[in-house]
Design an enzyme around this catalytic site. Structure first.
Site, short mmCIF file in Angstrom:
data_model
loop_
_atom_site.label_atom_id
_atom_site.label_comp_id
_atom_site.label_asym_id
_atom_site.label_seq_id
_atom_site.Cartn_x
_atom_site.Cartn_y
_atom_site.Cartn_z
N HIS A 323 -40.73 98.20 15.54
CA HIS A 323 -41.29 99.38 16.19
C HIS A 323 -40.41 100.59 15.98
O HIS A 323 -40.89 101.72 15.84
CB HIS A 323 -41.48 99.10 17.68
CG HIS A 323 -42.40 100.05 18.37
ND1 HIS A 323 -41.96 101.06 19.20
CD2 HIS A 323 -43.76 100.15 18.36
CE1 HIS A 323 -43.00 101.72 19.67
NE2 HIS A 323 -44.10 101.20 19.19
N CYS A 324 -39.11 100.37 15.92
CA CYS A 324 -38.14 101.47 15.79
C CYS A 324 -38.21 102.18 14.44
O CYS A 324 -37.84 103.35 14.34
CB CYS A 324 -36.73 100.96 15.99
SG CYS A 324 -36.47 100.06 17.53
N ILE A 325 -38.65 101.48 13.39
CA ILE A 325 -38.66 102.10 12.05
C ILE A 325 -40.04 102.58 11.64
O ILE A 325 -40.24 103.02 10.51
CB ILE A 325 -38.07 101.16 10.99
CG1 ILE A 325 -38.96 99.94 10.76
CG2 ILE A 325 -36.66 100.74 11.36
CD1 ILE A 325 -38.55 99.10 9.54
#
Length: 338
Positions: A323-325
């Protein structure tokens, strides 16, 4: 203009990513760099099975990115410091235009390296939100709030999840009150209810952490339902975490992987950090006995979507997850909600 951030489960036009090209994300050795490139490319290809992927690439890494990604991913060139698109990119919103059709907006938060962390560099990354908004053809929605996309989760129906240690972090927003933060989230995201969690996972407060991003703690697959990271092993410090959600909500546990530590201490491996795509879910796996259980929980939480697992250990070793990238851009449909 009245803006609304759609739920991640609503249709997407594409997903945005940024290619690792320097710094701690790329690593200190050739092997580290290969691992980072392989992992980012694997996530991009997994997402591309469901929807278009647009990758921002530093000029110095353009040839390498083209070689790894081929024609599956559109590349756009811009200087980068890092590769966490959820945090450096804009948060996309929608709102009605003068004719009543949907219009794409992009909230351009202030980015300062996750609270001006000593190791972080953000000269270029602070400009990525505006660039991506321009490439997407979105109306820019400026904000004075220091915030990152990983620090919020919405249900698309008026509720946002946040953590007190992010938006009220003195390194991000010194002097801001909870009421001021809530007012700005209402203005930019169109939410009515702000649900505050006290803190994030323990590892996230160490050197390369974000100081408590909510997107490894909890997410809402539907209004009134929350998927929550649960650490069942009392030997791990996250076992003590307890989160309060509104009365009547359905709370579904995503049990943490069995692995508790690595060479740096207690891990923050979390199945909550997944991306919902058009018709699918790209989920974190950890070569762990609980992987299969987590994928089953996600399949039940997102009925009708195909759940695909990607080994996220190299991402979490660098401070984040799938989700972070990634950052979804909602599809804008004329005459109604996207």
């Amino acid at each position: 203009m009245s803006w609304r951030m759609p739920a991640e489960t609503e249709p997407h036009a594409c997903t945005w990513m940024a290619w690792p090209s320097s710094g701690y994300t790329l690593g200190e050795t050739d092997a580290d760099a290969e691992e980072a490139r392989d992992t980012w490319a694997t996530v991009a290809r997994a997402v591309a099975h469901f929807e278009p992927v647009r990758m921002v690439v530093d000029p110095s890494a353009l040839a390498v990115a083209r070689d790894r990604l081929g024609s599956d991913v559109e590349l756009l060139e811009a200087p980068l410091d890092d590769a966490w698109m959820r945090d450096i990119g804009p948060t996309f919103v929608v709102g009605p235009d003068d004719l009543g059709s949907d219009r794409l907006g992009a909230v351009d938060w202030v980015f300062n390296g996750w609270g001006a962390q000593a190791w972080a560099r953000w000269e270029h990354d602070a400009l990525v939100g505006r660039l991506v908004a321009q490439w997407a053809g979105a109306t820019l929605v400026p904000s004075e709030l220091v915030n990152e996309g990983g620090g919020i989760h919405v249900d698309g129906a008026g509720t946002v999840l946040v953590t007190s240690t992010v938006q009220l972090d003195p390194g991000r927003n010194p002097g801001w009150t909870r009421e001021q933060v809530e007012s700005e989230l209402r203005r930019t995201l169109g939410v009515g209810e702000v649900v505050w969690l006290e803190r994030g996972l323990t590892r996230d407060y160490e050197e390369f952490g974000t100081r408590g991003h909510v997107d490894i703690v909890a997410t809402m697959p539907a209004p009134g339902t929350v998927l929550v990271h649960e650490q069942p092993d009392e030997r791990h410090p996250d076992h003590a975490l307890r989160h309060r959600f509104p009365e009547g909500w359905t709370v579904i546990a995503l049990r943490a992987p069995e692995r508790l530590v690595d060479e740096h201490g207690p891990v923050d491996h979390s199945y909550v950090n997944h991306l919902v795509c058009n018709g699918g879910v790209v989920a974190c796996t950890f070569d762990d006995p609980r992987d299969a259980e987590a994928l089953e929980v996600l399949a039940a939480a997102y009925p009708g979507r195909r759940v695909v697992g990607v080994d996220a250990r190299p991402l979490f070793a660098r401070g984040g997850g799938i989700h972070c990238i990634t950052q979804q851009q909602p599809a804008v449909a004329s005459g109604g909600r996207s």
